[in-house]
Design an enzyme around this catalytic site. Structure first.
Site, PDB file in Angstrom:
ATOM      1  N   LYS A  87       0.776  -1.251   0.000  1.00 13.35           N
ATOM      2  CA  LYS A  87       0.000   0.000   0.000  1.00 13.35           C
ATOM      3  C   LYS A  87       0.804   1.298   0.000  1.00 13.35           C
ATOM      4  O   LYS A  87       0.244   2.366   0.188  1.00 13.35           O
ATOM      5  CB  LYS A  87      -0.953   0.009   1.190  1.00 13.35           C
ATOM      6  CG  LYS A  87      -0.236  -0.073   2.538  1.00 13.35           C
ATOM      7  CD  LYS A  87      -1.187   0.088   3.690  1.00 13.35           C
ATOM      8  CE  LYS A  87      -0.397   0.159   4.990  1.00 13.35           C
ATOM      9  NZ  LYS A  87      -1.176   0.577   6.131  1.00 13.35           N
ATOM     10  N   SER A 127     -10.217   2.489  -2.263  1.00 12.31           N
ATOM     11  CA  SER A 127      -9.623   3.739  -1.805  1.00 12.31           C
ATOM     12  C   SER A 127     -10.150   4.920  -2.601  1.00 12.31           C
ATOM     13  O   SER A 127     -10.502   4.796  -3.775  1.00 12.31           O
ATOM     14  CB  SER A 127      -8.104   3.642  -1.990  1.00 12.31           C
ATOM     15  OG  SER A 127      -7.494   4.896  -1.858  1.00 12.31           O
ATOM     16  N   TYR A 152       0.040   1.650  -7.243  1.00 11.16           N
ATOM     17  CA  TYR A 152      -0.839   1.300  -6.113  1.00 11.16           C
ATOM     18  C   TYR A 152      -2.283   1.703  -6.414  1.00 11.16           C
ATOM     19  O   TYR A 152      -3.218   0.912  -6.306  1.00 11.16           O
ATOM     20  CB  TYR A 152      -0.372   1.974  -4.815  1.00 11.16           C
ATOM     21  CG  TYR A 152      -1.450   1.978  -3.763  1.00 11.16           C
ATOM     22  CD1 TYR A 152      -1.801   0.809  -3.096  1.00 11.16           C
ATOM     23  CD2 TYR A 152      -2.180   3.137  -3.472  1.00 11.16           C
ATOM     24  CE1 TYR A 152      -2.824   0.797  -2.167  1.00 11.16           C
ATOM     25  CE2 TYR A 152      -3.197   3.135  -2.545  1.00 11.16           C
ATOM     26  CZ  TYR A 152      -3.517   1.966  -1.887  1.00 11.16           C
ATOM     27  OH  TYR A 152      -4.549   1.957  -0.973  1.00 11.16           O
ATOM     28  N   LYS A 156      -6.034  -0.586  -7.206  1.00 10.82           N
ATOM     29  CA  LYS A 156      -7.371  -0.440  -6.614  1.00 10.82           C
ATOM     30  C   LYS A 156      -8.419  -0.313  -7.717  1.00 10.82           C
ATOM     31  O   LYS A 156      -9.499  -0.909  -7.655  1.00 10.82           O
ATOM     32  CB  LYS A 156      -7.407   0.772  -5.676  1.00 10.82           C
ATOM     33  CG  LYS A 156      -6.603   0.595  -4.402  1.00 10.82           C
ATOM     34  CD  LYS A 156      -7.068  -0.604  -3.593  1.00 10.82           C
ATOM     35  CE  LYS A 156      -6.270  -0.798  -2.324  1.00 10.82           C
ATOM     36  NZ  LYS A 156      -6.607  -2.057  -1.626  1.00 10.82           N
ATOM     37  N   ASP A 301       0.487  14.546  -4.918  1.00  9.71           N
ATOM     38  CA  ASP A 301      -0.527  14.888  -3.915  1.00  9.71           C
ATOM     39  C   ASP A 301      -1.674  15.668  -4.562  1.00  9.71           C
ATOM     40  O   ASP A 301      -1.443  16.658  -5.256  1.00  9.71           O
ATOM     41  CB  ASP A 301       0.080  15.742  -2.796  1.00  9.71           C
ATOM     42  CG  ASP A 301       0.773  14.911  -1.729  1.00  9.71           C
ATOM     43  OD1 ASP A 301       0.513  13.696  -1.680  1.00  9.71           O
ATOM     44  OD2 ASP A 301       1.566  15.475  -0.955  1.00  9.71           O
TER      45      ASP A 301
END
Length: 339
Positions: A87, A127, A152, A156, A301
């Site tokens: 993760k 997520s 990652y 998902k 981000d």
């Protein structure tokens, strides 16, 4: 007769809290964990809280034959809550094949076994990363899935697609994907909590370790974002509330209340908090100043992400009850309990 539920990655941060809530609700739990990012000592904490020691099998789910053998031995399993996955976003960029093997092959092998059963139920740990930087806030389940920023995040997205495609052709399999926002906190007993190996990848354990003096200072990545105080905004949900959402989702499937074979729910508080707001809240609950510095932005981000929880509230019958300060106080209590 108790329903037998398998929790993969059940000794991890979220998994261990889900095991506690399942046992409190009368489910029989079998934990699978390969201990690559967790500790067998977590079993003691679960047992101390619930008075029940769950069955634990150390198993690498990447070994298909071991997965087949497990389900033969546990043929009465009613459902699986699937957490077992790598993760760390940054690590996934450097080790994409490891992430695709670990996060996708394991899911496929579990689905192949569940597909053989007369009735099976799956809760998938997804997520909010699947949304990327959403166009509209708060984020609803109908928000578009953006191209993943990391392997990652991609696992998902692909994981959800694999489950959805399987449910379309499998009358006996029912599944719910829970898209978490940012889980933080610890059990109120301080017997289980977040236990990062090495340098924490998440904000709150880095805060608590800095507060305890294990880290010299906390870096706040970017203070020039288009938010109220210039720092990134996230939806921080208490891990105990999150764990209760898994129990609600499982009961929905077992009770046959699901509208479709495959459903998706956002799990968050519905409120966004900036990094500086989290730091201020921590300082209030811990009664100390935190040593932090503002540094450049970090690649990848998103500016802001917080959930629209209307669907989870109304359809799943679940709502977050604990707030940011509750979560930070429990995380601090847990940090202080660690030797």
């Amino acid at each position: 007769m108790k329903h037998k539920i398998v929790v993969t990655g059940g000794l991890g941060f979220i998994g261990s809290h889900v095991v506690v809530e399942l046992q409190n609700e009368g489910f029989e739990v079998v934990i699978i964990d390969d201990l690559s990012n967790s500790s067998e000592a977590v079993l003691k904490g679960i047992t101390a809280i619930t008075g029940i020691q769950p069955v634990f099998e150390k198993l690498d789910l990447r070994d298909k034959n071991l997965v087949i053998d497990f389900f033969k031995r546990h043929h009465d399993v009613m459902g699986v809550i699937h957490f077992a996955a790598s993760k760390a976003v940054g690590e996934s960029v450097n080790l994409p094949l490891l992430y695709y093997e670990n996060n996708l092959n394991t899911l496929i092998y579990i689905l192949q076994e569940l597909h053989k059963k007369e009735a099976a139920h799956l809760i998938f740990s997804s997520s909010c990363t699947v949304y990327g930087q959403a166009d509209v806030l708060p984020i609803t389940e109908s928000a578009p899935i953006k191209a993943a920023e990391s392997p990652y995040g991609n696992t998902k997205q692909i994981g959800e697609e694999i489950i959805s495609d399987t449910c379309k052709v499998s009358d006996n399999l029912k599944a719910i994907a829970l898209r978490y926002f940012n889980p933080i906190g610890a059990h109120e007993s301080a017997k289980i909590g977040e236990l990062p190996i090495g340098t924490p990848q998440n904000l709150v354990p880095f805060i608590t370790q800095t507060g305890k003096g294990l880290r010299a200072e906390l870096s706040v990545f970017g203070n020039d974002y288009p938010t109220e105080d210039g720092t990134c905004v996230r939806d921080y949900i208490h891990v105990v509330d999150l764990a209760k959402a898994h129990v609600a989702a499982l009961k929905r499937l077992i009770g046959g209340a699901n509208a479709d074979n495959y459903e998706v729910f956002n799990i968050g508080t519905g409120k966004g908090s900036s990094v500086l707001e989290v730091i201020t809240a921590f300082e209030e609950v811990s009664n100390q100043k935190l040593n932090y510095k503002l540094v450049d932005r970090r690649a990848g981000d998103v500016v802001a992400a917080y959930a629209d929880t209307t669907k989870a509230n109304n359809v799943l019958g679940w709502k977050a009850k604990l707030n940011l300060k509750d979560a930070l106080a429990s995380a601090w209590k847990w940090e202080q309990s660690l030797k």
